[in-house]
Design a protein around this motif. Structure first.
Motif, PDB file in Angstrom:
ATOM      1  N   ALA A   6      23.275   0.773   0.462  1.00  0.00           N
ATOM      2  CA  ALA A   6      23.594   2.085   1.025  1.00  0.00           C
ATOM      3  C   ALA A   6      22.632   2.461   2.144  1.00  0.00           C
ATOM      4  CB  ALA A   6      23.559   3.143  -0.070  1.00  0.00           C
ATOM      5  N   LEU A   7      21.429   1.876   2.119  1.00  0.00           N
ATOM      6  CA  LEU A   7      20.443   2.135   3.172  1.00  0.00           C
ATOM      7  C   LEU A   7      20.613   1.211   4.366  1.00  0.00           C
ATOM      8  CD1 LEU A   7      17.165   2.669   1.098  1.00  0.00           C
ATOM      9  CD2 LEU A   7      18.686   4.407   2.042  1.00  0.00           C
ATOM     10  N   GLY A   8      21.520   0.250   4.247  1.00  0.00           N
ATOM     11  CA  GLY A   8      21.755  -0.657   5.359  1.00  0.00           C
ATOM     12  C   GLY A   8      21.297  -2.084   5.128  1.00  0.00           C
ATOM     13  N   PHE A   9      20.691  -2.378   3.982  1.00  0.00           N
ATOM     14  CA  PHE A   9      20.273  -3.751   3.674  1.00  0.00           C
ATOM     15  C   PHE A   9      21.491  -4.623   3.404  1.00  0.00           C
ATOM     16  CE2 PHE A   9      16.398  -1.472   2.989  1.00  0.00           C
ATOM     17  CZ  PHE A   9      15.366  -2.371   3.149  1.00  0.00           C
ATOM     18  N   HIS A  61      11.614   5.599   8.758  1.00  0.00           N
ATOM     19  CA  HIS A  61      11.832   6.751   7.897  1.00  0.00           C
ATOM     20  C   HIS A  61      13.090   7.501   8.321  1.00  0.00           C
ATOM     21  CE1 HIS A  61      11.108  10.705   6.001  1.00  0.00           C
ATOM     22  NE2 HIS A  61      10.402  10.030   5.121  1.00  0.00           N
ATOM     23  N   ALA A  62      13.258   7.683   9.626  1.00  0.00           N
ATOM     24  CA  ALA A  62      14.430   8.404  10.131  1.00  0.00           C
ATOM     25  C   ALA A  62      15.719   7.677   9.767  1.00  0.00           C
ATOM     26  CB  ALA A  62      14.322   8.572  11.642  1.00  0.00           C
ATOM     27  N   ALA A  63      15.715   6.349   9.838  1.00  0.00           N
ATOM     28  CA  ALA A  63      16.912   5.569   9.509  1.00  0.00           C
ATOM     29  C   ALA A  63      17.273   5.712   8.037  1.00  0.00           C
ATOM     30  CB  ALA A  63      16.685   4.096   9.857  1.00  0.00           C
ATOM     31  N   PHE A  64      16.282   5.669   7.151  1.00  0.00           N
ATOM     32  CA  PHE A  64      16.552   5.803   5.721  1.00  0.00           C
ATOM     33  C   PHE A  64      17.029   7.212   5.374  1.00  0.00           C
ATOM     34  CE2 PHE A  64      13.230   2.291   5.083  1.00  0.00           C
ATOM     35  CZ  PHE A  64      14.204   1.305   5.076  1.00  0.00           C
ATOM     36  N   VAL A  65      16.398   8.212   5.978  1.00  0.00           N
ATOM     37  CA  VAL A  65      16.790   9.599   5.734  1.00  0.00           C
ATOM     38  C   VAL A  65      18.242   9.824   6.171  1.00  0.00           C
ATOM     39  CG1 VAL A  65      16.437  11.952   6.586  1.00  0.00           C
ATOM     40  CG2 VAL A  65      14.494  10.635   5.724  1.00  0.00           C
ATOM     41  N   ALA A  67      20.614   7.580   6.383  1.00  0.00           N
ATOM     42  CA  ALA A  67      21.506   6.867   5.467  1.00  0.00           C
ATOM     43  C   ALA A  67      21.666   7.640   4.159  1.00  0.00           C
ATOM     44  CB  ALA A  67      20.961   5.472   5.197  1.00  0.00           C
ATOM     45  N   MET A  68      20.583   8.211   3.651  1.00  0.00           N
ATOM     46  CA  MET A  68      20.665   8.990   2.414  1.00  0.00           C
ATOM     47  C   MET A  68      21.566  10.208   2.593  1.00  0.00           C
ATOM     48  SD  MET A  68      16.768   8.941   0.911  1.00  0.00           S
ATOM     49  CE  MET A  68      16.064   7.453   0.177  1.00  0.00           C
ATOM     50  N   ARG A  69      21.438  10.856   3.725  1.00  0.00           N
ATOM     51  CA  ARG A  69      22.283  12.033   3.971  1.00  0.00           C
ATOM     52  C   ARG A  69      23.752  11.635   4.054  1.00  0.00           C
ATOM     53  NH1 ARG A  69      17.967  14.501   7.690  1.00  0.00           N
ATOM     54  NH2 ARG A  69      17.080  16.154   6.387  1.00  0.00           N
ATOM     55  N   ARG A  70      24.042  10.491   4.656  1.00  0.00           N
ATOM     56  CA  ARG A  70      25.431  10.025   4.757  1.00  0.00           C
ATOM     57  C   ARG A  70      26.008   9.717   3.380  1.00  0.00           C
ATOM     58  NH1 ARG A  70      23.599   6.795   8.997  1.00  0.00           N
ATOM     59  NH2 ARG A  70      23.590   4.989   7.613  1.00  0.00           N
ATOM     60  N   VAL A  71      25.230   9.031   2.563  1.00  0.00           N
ATOM     61  CA  VAL A  71      25.740   8.540   1.274  1.00  0.00           C
ATOM     62  C   VAL A  71      25.643   9.593   0.177  1.00  0.00           C
ATOM     63  CG1 VAL A  71      25.423   6.797  -0.529  1.00  0.00           C
ATOM     64  CG2 VAL A  71      25.190   6.161   1.884  1.00  0.00           C
ATOM     65  N   HIS A  72      24.517  10.313   0.128  1.00  0.00           N
ATOM     66  CA  HIS A  72      24.262  11.241  -0.976  1.00  0.00           C
ATOM     67  C   HIS A  72      24.408  12.706  -0.589  1.00  0.00           C
ATOM     68  CE1 HIS A  72      22.690   7.867  -3.352  1.00  0.00           C
ATOM     69  NE2 HIS A  72      22.007   7.510  -2.287  1.00  0.00           N
ATOM     70  N   LYS A  74      22.200  14.380   0.930  1.00  0.00           N
ATOM     71  CA  LYS A  74      20.874  14.985   0.954  1.00  0.00           C
ATOM     72  C   LYS A  74      19.830  13.882   0.994  1.00  0.00           C
ATOM     73  CE  LYS A  74      20.401  15.138  -4.085  1.00  0.00           C
ATOM     74  NZ  LYS A  74      20.102  15.976  -5.267  1.00  0.00           N
ATOM     75  N   VAL A  75      18.597  14.277   1.284  1.00  0.00           N
ATOM     76  CA  VAL A  75      17.487  13.329   1.238  1.00  0.00           C
ATOM     77  C   VAL A  75      16.968  13.277  -0.197  1.00  0.00           C
ATOM     78  CG1 VAL A  75      15.187  12.767   2.106  1.00  0.00           C
ATOM     79  CG2 VAL A  75      16.864  13.855   3.614  1.00  0.00           C
ATOM     80  N   LEU A  76      16.842  12.088  -0.749  1.00  0.00           N
ATOM     81  CA  LEU A  76      16.335  11.924  -2.116  1.00  0.00           C
ATOM     82  C   LEU A  76      14.816  12.007  -2.068  1.00  0.00           C
ATOM     83  CD1 LEU A  76      18.623   8.915  -3.151  1.00  0.00           C
ATOM     84  CD2 LEU A  76      19.057  11.368  -3.432  1.00  0.00           C
ATOM     85  N   SER A  77      14.265  13.162  -2.442  1.00  0.00           N
ATOM     86  CA  SER A  77      12.825  13.389  -2.301  1.00  0.00           C
ATOM     87  C   SER A  77      12.094  13.535  -3.632  1.00  0.00           C
ATOM     88  CB  SER A  77      12.568  14.629  -1.442  1.00  0.00           C
ATOM     89  OG  SER A  77      13.176  15.771  -2.016  1.00  0.00           O
TER      90      SER A  77
END
Length: 218
Positions: A6-9, A61-65, A67-72, A74-77
């Motif tokens: 989900a993060l692009g890996f 960090h920006a790329a992961f954030v 991806a999280m917003r797209r999939v979830h 929100k940012v998982l913090s």
């Protein structure tokens, strides 16, 4: 695997027998996972860790954030999985996966020495703020940062500048949210401060990375 994809890996190797093995790649580096020891508790976040050395951490960090917003949505913090917050100018952040593994992204030009406890050039609440930054960014210890700042506000708050007190309270609100603690005491104290426009601008320039900052400031 679902978390990382989900993060692009991209999964480059998957094996379930005779033992579990997974290889993932993204942006020129690979992560390999093998079987976990028996009785391992992921919530203790002692599963494993690795360092990923990069030229600049902010784009990762920006790329992961994003991806999280797209999939979830929100940012998982907080909890598992999550990503630590990134302060502009910081030299590292950590990605913690659902199994408790920590992937630490570090900028190659990060200073080799750290003044744990806060810079010796600082005193009082300013030193405590620097110590909290180090605890959060380099040790991923939000709880200790929270405790240290609470103590510092009690001991040095009256002698600190208005801006320093406000920044300490903002950090306490943010840490309380991450740790699931009440934010009301710190919000009430913050909103009781008589900040000038210049004070607000300085705080926003320093702490603009904190979600909700605009709502907290008086």
């Amino acid at each position: 695997m679902a978390f990382y994809e989900a993060l692009g890996f991209e999964a480059t190797y998957k094996q379930s027998k005779p033992y579990v093995y997974l290889a993932l790649q993204w942006s020129g580096f690979q992560l390999h996972f093998g079987p976990a020891p028996k009785g391992l508790d992921p919530t203790r976040e002692e599963s494993g860790s690795c360092l990923v050395m990069v030229d600049a951490v902010a784009p990762y960090h920006a790329a992961f954030v994003a991806a999280m917003r797209r999939v979830h949505g929100k940012v998982l913090s907080s909890g598992l999985p999550r990503i630590t917050r990134y302060r502009p100018g910081a030299s590292r952040f950590t990605l913690i996966d659902p199994s408790g593994n920590s992937i630490i992204f570090i900028q190659r030009d990060e200073p080799a020495e750290l003044e744990y406890g806060g810079s010796k050039k600082l005193t009082g609440l300013a030193k405590a703020l620097d110590n909290a930054r180090i605890l959060r960014e380099f040790k991923n210890d939000d709880l200790q940062a929270f405790r240290a700042l609470k103590s510092a506000v009690r001991r040095h708050g009256a002698d600190a500048s208005l801006v320093e007190r406000a920044m300490a309270l903002c950090h306490l609100i943010d840490l309380a949210m991450v740790l699931g603690e009440p934010t009301d005491p710190w919000l009430a104290d913050l909103r009781g401060l008589e900040l000038t426009t210049d004070d607000r601008q300085r705080i926003e320039s320093e702490l603009g990375h904190l979600a909700g900052l605009q709502e907290w400031l008086p």
